[in-house]
Motif scaffolding. Structure first.
Motif, PDB file in Angstrom:
ATOM      1  N   ASP A  52     -20.453  60.750 -12.347  1.00 25.83           N
ATOM      2  CA  ASP A  52     -19.254  60.124 -11.769  1.00 25.83           C
ATOM      3  C   ASP A  52     -18.100  60.752 -12.150  1.00 25.83           C
ATOM      4  OD1 ASP A  52     -17.322  58.577 -10.664  1.00 25.83           O
ATOM      5  OD2 ASP A  52     -17.721  56.870 -11.679  1.00 25.83           O
ATOM      6  N   CYS A  53     -17.339  61.375 -11.221  1.00 23.53           N
ATOM      7  CA  CYS A  53     -16.467  62.237 -11.462  1.00 23.53           C
ATOM      8  C   CYS A  53     -14.811  61.786 -10.966  1.00 23.53           C
ATOM      9  CB  CYS A  53     -16.567  63.842 -10.757  1.00 23.53           C
ATOM     10  SG  CYS A  53     -17.830  64.589 -11.631  1.00 23.53           S
ATOM     11  N   VAL A 367      -7.491  66.482 -12.925  1.00 24.28           N
ATOM     12  CA  VAL A 367      -7.575  67.860 -12.324  1.00 24.28           C
ATOM     13  C   VAL A 367      -8.021  68.186 -10.882  1.00 24.28           C
ATOM     14  CG1 VAL A 367      -9.315  69.955 -12.820  1.00 24.28           C
ATOM     15  CG2 VAL A 367      -8.676  68.397 -14.730  1.00 24.28           C
ATOM     16  N   GLY A 368      -7.436  69.018 -10.580  1.00 22.35           N
ATOM     17  CA  GLY A 368      -7.700  69.397  -8.996  1.00 22.35           C
ATOM     18  C   GLY A 368      -7.929  70.868  -8.800  1.00 22.35           C
ATOM     19  N   PHE A 369      -8.813  71.229  -7.761  1.00 24.02           N
ATOM     20  CA  PHE A 369      -8.748  72.814  -7.127  1.00 24.02           C
ATOM     21  C   PHE A 369      -8.605  72.640  -5.862  1.00 24.02           C
ATOM     22  CE2 PHE A 369     -13.280  71.585  -7.714  1.00 24.02           C
ATOM     23  CZ  PHE A 369     -13.779  72.426  -6.825  1.00 24.02           C
ATOM     24  N   LYS A 410     -10.761  66.401  -6.300  1.00 23.98           N
ATOM     25  CA  LYS A 410     -10.263  65.861  -7.408  1.00 23.98           C
ATOM     26  C   LYS A 410     -11.106  65.520  -8.437  1.00 23.98           C
ATOM     27  CE  LYS A 410      -9.804  61.587  -5.105  1.00 23.98           C
ATOM     28  NZ  LYS A 410      -9.166  60.324  -4.640  1.00 23.98           N
ATOM     29  N   PHE A 411     -10.795  65.730  -9.595  1.00 24.69           N
ATOM     30  CA  PHE A 411     -11.461  64.923 -10.910  1.00 24.69           C
ATOM     31  C   PHE A 411     -10.705  63.893 -11.576  1.00 24.69           C
ATOM     32  CE2 PHE A 411     -13.557  69.252 -10.549  1.00 24.69           C
ATOM     33  CZ  PHE A 411     -14.619  69.000 -11.072  1.00 24.69           C
ATOM     34  N   LYS A 412     -11.035  62.798 -11.571  1.00 22.40           N
ATOM     35  CA  LYS A 412     -10.590  61.705 -12.380  1.00 22.40           C
ATOM     36  C   LYS A 412     -11.628  60.581 -12.840  1.00 22.40           C
ATOM     37  CE  LYS A 412      -7.909  60.479  -8.889  1.00 22.40           C
ATOM     38  NZ  LYS A 412      -6.974  59.678  -8.170  1.00 22.40           N
ATOM     39  N   PRO A 413     -12.561  61.371 -13.784  1.00 23.56           N
ATOM     40  CA  PRO A 413     -13.627  60.733 -14.067  1.00 23.56           C
ATOM     41  C   PRO A 413     -13.386  59.672 -15.199  1.00 23.56           C
ATOM     42  CG  PRO A 413     -13.425  62.642 -15.323  1.00 23.56           C
ATOM     43  CD  PRO A 413     -12.199  62.974 -14.316  1.00 23.56           C
TER      44      PRO A 413
END
Length: 434
Positions: A52-53, A367-369, A410-413
């Motif tokens: 789960d990220c 974090v995002g790319f 998007k990363f919001k783990p």
């Protein structure tokens, strides 16, 4: 109670029949049915584990035993209306106050981020006696009618912009008006707010507040340029308004280096109102507004009682206290720095190999790319981003997209996300992008 009452197909058919179709599922083409979770891992009806990220709500990890035990223990003892005197609400407010600048010292507990932002809007208007609000382009502040009105992300798809709402450019230094090569993008973007204030005044209107996510999430995981908040606050306060920092997505140590994302803008910067929500209760409905004595006093002076049936109840506050305990005991802020930095470095290594990755940005475990078809034109790679999410789901990794063109991964783990998790997900991203 059995983990599963219906097989997956029956559950899906019942949901389609009984639940409003605007309430959409993740991976709607092939939904995942999740029956249990622990930490940063989800498990479907077959026992398959998914990484789960994206669940920033489950801040200290799904079903953290300290949180579930605190909830059960308090629920067994007392859960009553917050009009009864109880220790939990004042202890929790005191613990939160210790993380904030001293002037932010009056708390109102509610049940959701939307409730918090709606109350912040009321506080700002009562204090300033002005109506108008400035927000950033692509912002999202909640699902209540009052908040749809100040969320360009939503109102542009509905009834449009109200005359009392004014939209400033998103300070995106990758594809915005002022980019990374600008000598002072923070000042330049702040000046766009000053110009907007001047325009509002020429119309004979007055600003009540500037609402901003401390790190815009729906806008595409944006890291705001240094100095932006301080200059905007200067302009807004000079116009008689207040500065509202929406920490609902980013608070409680997600950025690692600080407990609140607005603190990234400098230790001396302090908003007038801060709203918080999602991660507060680790999945339990808990949210809050904190403000100054002056603003709270103006709200009290209107003679109308503010009462929230469930806000600040003993169970909610026991859960909130346990979340703070876990953040401290497990040093989750340090983990956010360590793992977030490693994740960013791995993503930058992928960026060097794959031209489709135009930008990598973040702070801690926010974090995002961004995927682009061309690094010169920055044409959004929307379809490619959707395909990447689909392929990663097939590899049992849950990620999602955001941004105006849905091309930012998007990363919001959960904050317990590990070095090994970061390596696993970036390795699979690399395989998909080959």
């Amino acid at each position: 109670m059995a983990l599963e009452m219906f097989d997956k197909e029956d559950t899906l058919k019942m949901r389609q029949r009984l639940i409003g179709q605007s309430c959409r599922l993740f991976f709607s083409h092939d939904p995942v049915k999740i029956l249990r979770a622990r930490g940063q891992y989800l498990y479907d009806e077959n026992g398959t584990q998914y990484l789960d990220c994206i669940s920033n709500v489950q801040h200290v990890g799904h079903c953290h035993p300290a949180v579930t035990q605190a909830a059960a223990a308090q629920m067994e003892l007392l859960n009553a209306n917050s009009r009864f005197l109880h220790d939990n609400i004042v202890q929790y407010a005191d613990r939160l106050a210790a993380t904030l600048p001293k002037k932010l010292c009056v708390f109102y507990f509610v049940n959701s981020g939307s409730e918090a932002n709606d109350l912040a809007l009321r506080l700002a208007r009562q204090y300033t006696r002005h109506e108008d609000v400035i927000v950033l382009d692509h912002a999202y502040h909640g699902h209540l009618t009052s908040l749809i009105d100040i969320s360009p992300y939503k109102f542009r798809k509905l009834e449009g912009q109200k005359e009392w709402v004014h939209v400033a450019p998103l300070p995106d230094t990758y594809r915005g008006l002022y980019r990374q090569d600008h000598p002072n993008p923070g000042q330049a973007y702040a000046d766009t707010v000053k110009s907007l204030i001047d325009e509002v005044h020429r119309k004979g209107r007055k600003i009540s507040s500037f609402f901003v996510e401390s790190l815009p999430s729906v806008g595409g995981q944006i890291i705001l340029p240094p100095g932006y908040f301080s200059k905007v606050a200067e302009y807004v306060r000079a116009a008689g308004g207040v500065f509202v920092a929406d920490e609902i997505q980013t608070g409680f140590g997600r950025v690692g280096s600080h407990f609140w994302a607005f603190q990234l803008q400098g230790e001396d910067f302090c908003p007038d109102i801060v709203t918080m929500g999602k991660p507060m209760g680790n999945g339990h409905p808990l949210a809050c507004v904190v403000t100054t004595e002056e603003i709270a006093g103006a709200f009290t002076s209107n003679g109308v009682e503010y009462f929230n049936t469930f806000g600040g109840n003993p169970v909610s506050c026991a859960i909130g206290l346990s979340v703070l305990d876990v953040i401290e005991k497990e040093d989750l802020r340090a983990n956010a720095v360590r793992v977030g930095n490693h994740l960013m470095e791995l993503l930058k290594q992928l960026q060097a190999k794959h031209p489709i990755i135009g930008d990598v940005r973040g702070a801690g475990l926010f974090v995002g790319f961004e995927l682009v078809k061309d690094r010169e034109t920055l044409t959004p790679a929307t379809e490619e981003a959707a395909l990447l999410i689909k392929r990663l789901k097939e590899k049992h990794i849950c990620l999602s997209t955001d941004g105006p063109w849905e091309n930012v991964i998007k990363f919001k783990p959960p904050m317990c996300f590990s070095i090994e998790d970061a390596e696993r997900v970036t390795e699979q991203i690399g395989h998909v992008l080959r």
